[in-house]
Design a protein around this motif. Structure first.
Motif, PDB file in Angstrom:
ATOM      1  N   SER A   1       0.515   1.584   3.069  1.00 34.37           N
ATOM      2  CA  SER A   1       1.284   2.439   2.165  1.00 34.37           C
ATOM      3  C   SER A   1       0.801   2.307   0.723  1.00 34.37           C
ATOM      4  O   SER A   1       1.308   2.987  -0.172  1.00 34.37           O
ATOM      5  CB  SER A   1       2.776   2.083   2.233  1.00 34.37           C
ATOM      6  N   LEU A   2      -0.145   1.402   0.510  1.00 29.79           N
ATOM      7  CA  LEU A   2      -0.691   1.155  -0.823  1.00 29.79           C
ATOM      8  C   LEU A   2      -2.063   1.808  -0.964  1.00 29.79           C
ATOM      9  O   LEU A   2      -2.806   1.913   0.017  1.00 29.79           O
ATOM     10  CB  LEU A   2      -0.811  -0.344  -1.064  1.00 29.79           C
TER      11      LEU A   2
ATOM     12  N   VAL B   1       1.199 -12.011   0.395  1.00 28.82           N
ATOM     13  CA  VAL B   1       2.011 -11.257   1.338  1.00 28.82           C
ATOM     14  C   VAL B   1       2.703 -10.110   0.616  1.00 28.82           C
ATOM     15  O   VAL B   1       3.373 -10.321  -0.401  1.00 28.82           O
ATOM     16  CB  VAL B   1       3.050 -12.160   2.019  1.00 28.82           C
ATOM     17  N   SER B   2       2.532  -8.921   1.149  1.00 24.99           N
ATOM     18  CA  SER B   2       3.164  -7.726   0.586  1.00 24.99           C
ATOM     19  C   SER B   2       4.469  -7.435   1.307  1.00 24.99           C
ATOM     20  O   SER B   2       4.575  -7.620   2.520  1.00 24.99           O
ATOM     21  CB  SER B   2       2.213  -6.534   0.723  1.00 24.99           C
ATOM     22  N   SER B   3       5.453  -6.943   0.554  1.00 24.57           N
ATOM     23  CA  SER B   3       6.744  -6.600   1.152  1.00 24.57           C
ATOM     24  C   SER B   3       6.711  -5.245   1.850  1.00 24.57           C
ATOM     25  O   SER B   3       7.666  -4.888   2.545  1.00 24.57           O
ATOM     26  CB  SER B   3       7.840  -6.595   0.073  1.00 24.57           C
TER      27      SER B   3
ATOM     28  N   LYS C   1      -1.486  -6.421  10.146  1.00 25.09           N
ATOM     29  CA  LYS C   1      -0.254  -6.597  10.931  1.00 25.09           C
ATOM     30  C   LYS C   1       0.748  -7.469  10.185  1.00 25.09           C
ATOM     31  O   LYS C   1       1.960  -7.318  10.355  1.00 25.09           O
ATOM     32  CB  LYS C   1      -0.568  -7.186  12.294  1.00 25.09           C
ATOM     33  N   LYS C   2       0.229  -8.389   9.386  1.00 27.17           N
ATOM     34  CA  LYS C   2       1.098  -9.287   8.626  1.00 27.17           C
ATOM     35  C   LYS C   2       1.204  -8.869   7.159  1.00 27.17           C
ATOM     36  O   LYS C   2       1.799  -9.585   6.356  1.00 27.17           O
ATOM     37  CB  LYS C   2       0.581 -10.716   8.715  1.00 27.17           C
ATOM     38  N   ASN C   3       0.608  -7.726   6.820  1.00 25.94           N
ATOM     39  CA  ASN C   3       0.643  -7.230   5.434  1.00 25.94           C
ATOM     40  C   ASN C   3       0.204  -8.307   4.442  1.00 25.94           C
ATOM     41  O   ASN C   3       0.827  -8.499   3.391  1.00 25.94           O
ATOM     42  CB  ASN C   3       2.038  -6.718   5.076  1.00 25.94           C
ATOM     43  N   THR C   4      -0.853  -8.975   4.807  1.00 24.37           N
ATOM     44  CA  THR C   4      -1.323 -10.106   4.018  1.00 24.37           C
ATOM     45  C   THR C   4      -2.768  -9.908   3.587  1.00 24.37           C
ATOM     46  O   THR C   4      -3.613  -9.515   4.389  1.00 24.37           O
ATOM     47  CB  THR C   4      -1.197 -11.418   4.810  1.00 24.37           C
ATOM     48  N   LEU C   5      -3.008 -10.191   2.336  1.00 26.85           N
ATOM     49  CA  LEU C   5      -4.342 -10.142   1.748  1.00 26.85           C
ATOM     50  C   LEU C   5      -4.803 -11.570   1.502  1.00 26.85           C
ATOM     51  O   LEU C   5      -4.002 -12.421   1.108  1.00 26.85           O
ATOM     52  CB  LEU C   5      -4.301  -9.379   0.430  1.00 26.85           C
ATOM     53  N   PHE C   6      -6.083 -11.828   1.749  1.00 27.37           N
ATOM     54  CA  PHE C   6      -6.627 -13.166   1.563  1.00 27.37           C
ATOM     55  C   PHE C   6      -7.765 -13.135   0.544  1.00 27.37           C
ATOM     56  O   PHE C   6      -8.460 -12.135   0.398  1.00 27.37           O
ATOM     57  CB  PHE C   6      -7.167 -13.725   2.883  1.00 27.37           C
ATOM     58  N   LEU C   7      -7.938 -14.260  -0.107  1.00 28.50           N
ATOM     59  CA  LEU C   7      -9.104 -14.469  -0.963  1.00 28.50           C
ATOM     60  C   LEU C   7      -9.688 -15.829  -0.620  1.00 28.50           C
ATOM     61  O   LEU C   7      -9.058 -16.855  -0.868  1.00 28.50           O
ATOM     62  CB  LEU C   7      -8.735 -14.417  -2.443  1.00 28.50           C
ATOM     63  N   GLN C   8     -10.863 -15.817  -0.016  1.00 30.50           N
ATOM     64  CA  GLN C   8     -11.559 -17.047   0.325  1.00 30.50           C
ATOM     65  C   GLN C   8     -12.411 -17.458  -0.862  1.00 30.50           C
ATOM     66  O   GLN C   8     -13.257 -16.679  -1.323  1.00 30.50           O
ATOM     67  CB  GLN C   8     -12.432 -16.851   1.564  1.00 30.50           C
ATOM     68  N   LEU C   9     -12.178 -18.666  -1.349  1.00 32.50           N
ATOM     69  CA  LEU C   9     -12.916 -19.199  -2.487  1.00 32.50           C
ATOM     70  C   LEU C   9     -13.818 -20.316  -1.998  1.00 32.50           C
ATOM     71  O   LEU C   9     -13.326 -21.331  -1.500  1.00 32.50           O
ATOM     72  CB  LEU C   9     -11.951 -19.747  -3.544  1.00 32.50           C
TER      73      LEU C   9
END
Length: 115
Positions: free
Chosen positions: A30-31, A23-25, A74-82
């Motif tokens: 913006s990144l 989760v990004s603040s 929308k949730k500013n969230t990055l996922f990594l599926q392993l």
């Protein structure tokens, strides 16, 4: 300043799957990009994947096909599926973001794969 908080690690068995979250603040848009890295005990931190602001993903060859990156803007969230985890995937997994020449890191989440 950008804060990144990873979660989702744990102890799993060979062949299991996990989904890590970061989760990004700040707004992902913006990144300039975000990515995932991992560091096994006694080894250097290694790159896994990067996703650009526009959503294009690049993967390190050895994980391509087993790991996948996605995001919820929308949730500013990055996922990594392993998927298909094996003991060689045991490491601390870190989320990374950059804006111009400035890089930000999360605190990491531990993934341990037992045989």
């Amino acid at each position: 300043q950008v804060q990144l908080v990873e979660s989702g690690g744990g102890l799993v068995q060979t062949g299991d799957a996990l989904r890590l979250s970061c989760v990004s603040s700040v707004s992902i848009f913006s990144l300039d990009g975000m990515g995932w890295y991992r560091q096994a005990p006694g080894k250097q931190r290694e790159w896994i994947a990067t996703i650009g602001r526009g959503g294009k993903v690049e993967y390190e060859n050895s994980v391509n096909g087993r790991f996948s990156v996605s995001r919820d803007t929308k949730k500013n969230t990055l996922f990594l599926q392993l998927n298909g985890l094996n003991p060689g995937d045991t490491a601390t997994y870190f989320c990374n973001a950059h804006r111009a020449a400035t890089y930000f890191w999360g605190q990491g989440t531990q993934v341990t794969v037992s045989s």
